[in-house]
Design an enzyme around this catalytic site. Structure first.
Site, PDB file in Angstrom:
ATOM      1  N   HIS A 185      34.536  96.442  40.370  1.00  0.00           N
ATOM      2  CA  HIS A 185      34.152  97.857  40.293  1.00  0.00           C
ATOM      3  C   HIS A 185      32.819  98.005  39.555  1.00  0.00           C
ATOM      4  O   HIS A 185      31.914  98.712  40.031  1.00  0.00           O
ATOM      5  CB  HIS A 185      35.263  98.627  39.567  1.00  0.00           C
ATOM      6  CG  HIS A 185      34.974 100.059  39.291  1.00  0.00           C
ATOM      7  ND1 HIS A 185      35.564 101.099  39.981  1.00  0.00           N
ATOM      8  CD2 HIS A 185      34.163 100.654  38.379  1.00  0.00           C
ATOM      9  CE1 HIS A 185      35.120 102.251  39.522  1.00  0.00           C
ATOM     10  NE2 HIS A 185      34.266 102.012  38.533  1.00  0.00           N
ATOM     11  N   GLU A 186      32.694  97.347  38.426  1.00  0.00           N
ATOM     12  CA  GLU A 186      31.469  97.487  37.628  1.00  0.00           C
ATOM     13  C   GLU A 186      30.261  96.904  38.361  1.00  0.00           C
ATOM     14  O   GLU A 186      29.186  97.509  38.407  1.00  0.00           O
ATOM     15  CB  GLU A 186      31.632  96.813  36.264  1.00  0.00           C
ATOM     16  CG  GLU A 186      32.692  97.442  35.369  1.00  0.00           C
ATOM     17  CD  GLU A 186      32.531  98.939  35.201  1.00  0.00           C
ATOM     18  OE1 GLU A 186      31.397  99.439  35.222  1.00  0.00           O
ATOM     19  OE2 GLU A 186      33.554  99.634  35.098  1.00  0.00           O
ATOM     20  N   HIS A 189      28.883  99.072  41.102  1.00  0.00           N
ATOM     21  CA  HIS A 189      27.984 100.162  40.681  1.00  0.00           C
ATOM     22  C   HIS A 189      26.525  99.731  40.830  1.00  0.00           C
ATOM     23  O   HIS A 189      25.659 100.537  41.183  1.00  0.00           O
ATOM     24  CB  HIS A 189      28.255 100.555  39.233  1.00  0.00           C
ATOM     25  CG  HIS A 189      29.386 101.536  39.072  1.00  0.00           C
ATOM     26  ND1 HIS A 189      29.425 102.739  39.733  1.00  0.00           N
ATOM     27  CD2 HIS A 189      30.519 101.476  38.320  1.00  0.00           C
ATOM     28  CE1 HIS A 189      30.533 103.384  39.398  1.00  0.00           C
ATOM     29  NE2 HIS A 189      31.214 102.641  38.552  1.00  0.00           N
ATOM     30  N   TYR A 200      25.080 110.435  39.616  1.00  0.00           N
ATOM     31  CA  TYR A 200      26.370 110.230  38.967  1.00  0.00           C
ATOM     32  C   TYR A 200      26.980 111.512  38.404  1.00  0.00           C
ATOM     33  O   TYR A 200      27.317 111.578  37.250  1.00  0.00           O
ATOM     34  CB  TYR A 200      26.212 109.180  37.865  1.00  0.00           C
ATOM     35  CG  TYR A 200      27.502 108.520  37.441  1.00  0.00           C
ATOM     36  CD1 TYR A 200      28.284 107.832  38.355  1.00  0.00           C
ATOM     37  CD2 TYR A 200      27.934 108.588  36.136  1.00  0.00           C
ATOM     38  CE1 TYR A 200      29.461 107.228  37.968  1.00  0.00           C
ATOM     39  CE2 TYR A 200      29.118 107.979  35.734  1.00  0.00           C
ATOM     40  CZ  TYR A 200      29.865 107.304  36.667  1.00  0.00           C
ATOM     41  OH  TYR A 200      31.053 106.700  36.279  1.00  0.00           O
ATOM     42  N   GLU A 209      31.751 106.506  42.334  1.00  0.00           N
ATOM     43  CA  GLU A 209      32.963 105.912  41.767  1.00  0.00           C
ATOM     44  C   GLU A 209      33.865 105.340  42.857  1.00  0.00           C
ATOM     45  O   GLU A 209      34.447 104.256  42.713  1.00  0.00           O
ATOM     46  CB  GLU A 209      33.729 106.951  40.950  1.00  0.00           C
ATOM     47  CG  GLU A 209      33.274 107.066  39.524  1.00  0.00           C
ATOM     48  CD  GLU A 209      33.398 105.742  38.792  1.00  0.00           C
ATOM     49  OE1 GLU A 209      34.423 105.066  38.945  1.00  0.00           O
ATOM     50  OE2 GLU A 209      32.448 105.369  38.086  1.00  0.00           O
ATOM     51  N   ASP A 282      33.949 114.745  32.504  1.00  0.00           N
ATOM     52  CA  ASP A 282      33.861 113.509  33.280  1.00  0.00           C
ATOM     53  C   ASP A 282      32.712 113.571  34.294  1.00  0.00           C
ATOM     54  O   ASP A 282      32.888 113.204  35.462  1.00  0.00           O
ATOM     55  CB  ASP A 282      35.221 113.268  33.971  1.00  0.00           C
ATOM     56  CG  ASP A 282      35.274 111.956  34.732  1.00  0.00           C
ATOM     57  OD1 ASP A 282      34.669 110.975  34.270  1.00  0.00           O
ATOM     58  OD2 ASP A 282      35.917 111.934  35.802  1.00  0.00           O
ATOM     59  N   HIS A 287      35.551 110.535  38.061  1.00  0.00           N
ATOM     60  CA  HIS A 287      36.715 109.635  38.127  1.00  0.00           C
ATOM     61  C   HIS A 287      37.970 110.376  38.569  1.00  0.00           C
ATOM     62  O   HIS A 287      39.044 109.778  38.644  1.00  0.00           O
ATOM     63  CB  HIS A 287      36.977 109.002  36.762  1.00  0.00           C
ATOM     64  CG  HIS A 287      35.899 108.084  36.297  1.00  0.00           C
ATOM     65  ND1 HIS A 287      34.864 108.518  35.505  1.00  0.00           N
ATOM     66  CD2 HIS A 287      35.675 106.768  36.536  1.00  0.00           C
ATOM     67  CE1 HIS A 287      34.064 107.493  35.249  1.00  0.00           C
ATOM     68  NE2 HIS A 287      34.515 106.429  35.863  1.00  0.00           N
TER      69      HIS A 287
END
Lengths: 367, 99
Positions: A185-186, A189, A200, A209, A282, A287
């Site tokens: 996931h990271e 990005h 974002y 996301e 958020d 998310h």
């Protein structure tokens, strides 16, 4: 009460909207925070904090991204150039920290270090094997990660140059390298930033996301060789502590069901546009509302069947790379793009395009 | 103070926390006041790097007598004064949770 105070009261009745729709100047809020009744003070402080969120979002809004043509890569790598560098922050917050494992080094015996090394390797291999992508930038960019960041740090993030993983507090969260899909996931990005620069916050942020969840899940499925119907479609399985009532951070199969815990609260993800959450928290719910495109991908992958990275994943990946994808793309615009991409790759009248259309329809988005 | 962001949104963790410096020892209170003053005097934070994701941001509403100050400190903020305040607040929160 003055008109201004009356306006404040109406605004407070809509806690997620007041900072957008209210026009009280900051000095009035500040005065209320300092001189109002206890209730006025509390509400004024809440509003000021939310306004601060909005200002932060505005500040974070980048200048328009100049998209690089999809055919920019003149130098196609003949072979993958995997280069991993794992650092140890030793409980501090200074990045990147000391190098503790480089490409080709033997395992160190430090679980977080070795999980990060292996996870980055699995992520690199996935993008190369499945899509012929040579690292984050498709040009062999080194994969840099830092583990043991801060004390009891319950998070992992991408700072635009590297991945950062906390150890968790051991109660609510385990170490953040424990889940391969979170590592993927990271790193994803970085891929999203390189290809599309999805801004974002709000819908484009939720798409950003969702892309990370899609590829994070696909990396795990690819590594375990699971078909769409065999996969768990969870993000971060094993990450929550034993005492937590929950199985993961998110569920792409059933958004909103990953956890329901006295401390963490209940998973707030919607699975359908009718439940889309308008919020300033958020980064505008990136998310939270990502549950909608996540579920659209799950539905599409299940309809197509087989290994999800082969056709459903390919469609999403190529849509992400499409030069017409704008940084502020909405869910619907991205849905249309995936449908067009499916037609281009597999035929406009093919089962894949039909699956994409039906997948989005099931979350309330018509293409 | 409240913290937003991170790799997931947890409603229970997004609730505001109140830290009353008056409950600290005089030495700790003085240290926190110095850290707050330094953080408030620091240059404004630049926007997060383009492409950064999943970082957390801590929003502070600091009340001191009749004054209210606002601060936002993110994981990608490298200003040493704000980082020092964030680290100290983290220590305080961990100490509070152990009590």
């Amino acid at each position: 009460m003055t008109n201004a105070t009356g306006s404040t009261a109406r605004c407070f009745a809509q806690p997620h909207r007041h900072s957008i729709f209210c026009i009280l100047p900051p000095h009035v809020l500040k005065s209320l925070a300092e001189n109002g009744s206890a209730d006025q003070r509390r509400r004024a402080l809440e509003t000021m904090a939310t306004d601060q969120t909005i200002r932060a979002l505005r500040a974070a809004m980048p200048a328009p991204v100049s998209r690089t043509p999809a055919g920019r890569r003149l130098l196609e790598a003949a072979e993958a150039q995997k280069e991993r560098l794992i650092h140890d922050a030793k409980g501090r917050t200074v990045l990147p920290g000391a190098v503790v494992r480089s490409e080709g080094d033997n395992p160190t015996g430090d679980v977080a270090v070795d999980e990060a090394y292996d996870g980055l390797g699995a992520t690199f291999d996935f993008f190369w094997d499945a899509y012929g992508r040579n690292s984050i930038d498709d040009e062999g960019m080194p994969l840099i990660a830092t583990v043991h960041y801060d004390q009891d740090y319950n998070n992992a993030f991408w700072n635009s140059q590297q991945m950062v993983f906390g150890d968790g507090d051991g109660q609510l969260f385990n170490r953040f390298t424990i889940a391969l899909d979170v590592i993927g996931h990271e790193l994803a990005h970085g891929v999203t930033e390189d290809e599309s620069g999805l801004v974002y916050f709000y819908q484009s942020g939720a798409l950003n996301e969702s892309m990370s969840d899609v590829f994070g899940s696909l990396i795990k499925q690819y590594t375990l060789r699971k078909t769409a119907d065999q996969a768990d479609w969870l993000i971060g399985a094993g990450l929550l502590g034993d005492a937590v009532d929950g199985e993961a951070l998110r569920s792409m199969k059933k958004p909103g069901t990953a956890y329901d815990d006295p401390v963490l609260g209940k998973d707030p993800q919607p699975a359908h546009m009718r439940d889309y959450l308008n919020t300033t928290q958020d980064n505008g719910g990136v998310h939270i509302n990502s549950g909608i495109p996540n579920h659209a991908f799950y539905q599409t992958a299940m309809l197509i069947g087989g290994y999800a990275w082969e056709r459903a994943g390919r469609i999403w990946y190529e849509a992400l790379r499409d030069p017409s994808l704008r940084p502020t793309t909405t869910f619907r615009r991205f849905a249309i793009l995936t449908h067009m991409t499916a037609g281009r790759l597999y035929g406009a009248g093919g089962s894949e395009a039909a699956a994409v259309k039906e997948g989005w329809k099931r979350v309330g988005i018509r293409v | 103070m409240r913290t937003e962001g991170g790799v997931a949104f947890f409603p229970g963790l997004a609730r505001p926390t109140v830290i009353d410096l008056g409950t600290l020892s005089p030495a700790d209170e003085a240290r926190m006041r110095d850290l707050v003053a330094a953080a408030l005097a620091a240059p404004p934070a630049p926007p997060p790097p383009k492409g950064a994701a999943d970082y957390r941001t801590t929003f502070l509403s600091i009340e001191d007598g009749g004054d209210v100050h606002q601060l936002a400190i993110s994981d990608v903020d490298t200003d040493p004064s704000r980082r020092a305040l964030l680290d100290a607040l983290g220590e305080l929160r961990r100490a509070m949770s152990r009590r």
